[in-house]
Design an enzyme around this catalytic site. Structure first.
Site, PDB file in Angstrom:
ATOM      1  N   ASP A   8       0.871  -1.357  -0.065  1.00  0.00           N
ATOM      2  CA  ASP A   8      -0.057   0.107   0.059  1.00  0.00           C
ATOM      3  C   ASP A   8       0.879   1.372  -0.072  1.00  0.00           C
ATOM      4  O   ASP A   8       1.869   1.443   0.903  1.00  0.00           O
ATOM      5  CB  ASP A   8      -0.785  -0.043   1.123  1.00  0.00           C
ATOM      6  CG  ASP A   8      -1.715  -1.107   1.311  1.00  0.00           C
ATOM      7  OD1 ASP A   8      -2.020  -1.688   0.203  1.00  0.00           O
ATOM      8  OD2 ASP A   8      -2.636  -1.313   2.190  1.00  0.00           O
ATOM      9  N   ASP A 129     -15.585  -3.461   0.110  1.00  0.00           N
ATOM     10  CA  ASP A 129     -15.052  -3.613   1.312  1.00  0.00           C
ATOM     11  C   ASP A 129     -16.201  -3.037   2.310  1.00  0.00           C
ATOM     12  O   ASP A 129     -16.871  -1.967   1.949  1.00  0.00           O
ATOM     13  CB  ASP A 129     -14.120  -2.113   1.327  1.00  0.00           C
ATOM     14  CG  ASP A 129     -13.010  -2.416   0.475  1.00  0.00           C
ATOM     15  OD1 ASP A 129     -12.598  -3.368   0.313  1.00  0.00           O
ATOM     16  OD2 ASP A 129     -12.461  -1.503  -0.201  1.00  0.00           O
TER      17      ASP A 129
END
Length: 243
Positions: A8, A129
């Site tokens: 990330d 998500d």
């Protein structure tokens, strides 16, 4: 099942978050390209990357890092975060990104997903998500009134073949993946399902494989040392023909 180590990016650095909270950001590696190369040396064939800045700003932010990482590592690289336009999707795919992940756009702009799937087929994945079963968008800062199962079914109807499911309450915790949620999702749709969030060790990998999932994204577990990437790849048996 394939194993996708995760990188990330925020402010150009390799970081991790706890339960998606940006106030918990911590740097875990110095350089994305070198980190990806190490993953490859340990047996990885795939790589999962996220533009955290992009998810907040709703645009490409760390483009050059992702393209360089995919090119120099030689890994099959999937990328998500802030992708809202066909131009962005095309730019990434034409410059070496193997699969583009649409997240917030899946809920807010399903036409974009339709257009992307029509143009690029299985090079498009959707990231769903959820928190308490409800879909979250905009870098997980906005909670919708749509359940992750409902959105997955809509995406399947559109033609999406690959869904990445993250239970936000598990993400970055090393407390184990949301096995129950993943089972429900795999039973609700026929898409390839990739698990993300909470994976701690090799027993978690075995449990996910038992469900029959397509893939498992591993981030903090690799950086913290609770999961050996080489062992995980061997146990999962991830081969190039599986993507």
């Amino acid at each position: 099942m394939i194993i996708l180590p995760a990188i990330d990016i925020k402010d150009g650095k390799c970081v991790r978050l706890y339960k998606g909270r940006f106030d918990t950001v911590s740097q875990v590696a110095e350089n994305a390209v070198e980190t990806a190369k190490k993953f490859k040396e340990q047996g990885a064939l795939f790589l999962h990357m996220v533009d955290l800045d992009g998810s907040l700003e709703k645009k490409q932010v760390n483009r050059d890092i992702f393209i360089a990482t995919a090119k120099e590592s030689g890994l099959f690289t999937e990328l998500g975060g802030g992708i809202r336009h066909m131009k962005t999707i095309s730019d990434y795919i034409e410059n070496g990104i193997s699969r583009v992940i649409l997240g917030s756009a899946a809920l807010k702009d399903p036409q974009l997903v339709k257009d992307a799937v029509k143009e690029y087929g299985d090079k498009i994945a959707v990231g769903i998500d959820a928190k308490n079963g409800m879909v979250c968008t905009e870098g997980w800062l906005s909670v919708s009134e749509t359940t992750y199962i409902e959105l997955a079914k809509v995406m399947e109807q559109i033609g999406v073949d690959n869904i990445i499911y993250t239970n936000i309450d598990h993400d970055g915790t090393l407390e184990g993946p949301d096995l129950d949620g993943l089972k429900k999702l795999s039973e609700a749709v026929c898409c390839k399902i990739t698990a993300s969030g909470g994976i701690r060790d090799i027993e978690n990998i075995k449990a996910l494989e038992k469900i029959g999932l397509y893939g498992a994204i591993c981030g903090k577990s690799i950086y913290s040392g609770t999961l050996d990437l080489t062992q995980a790849c061997k146990v999962a048996g991830c081969y190039p023909t599986m993507f």
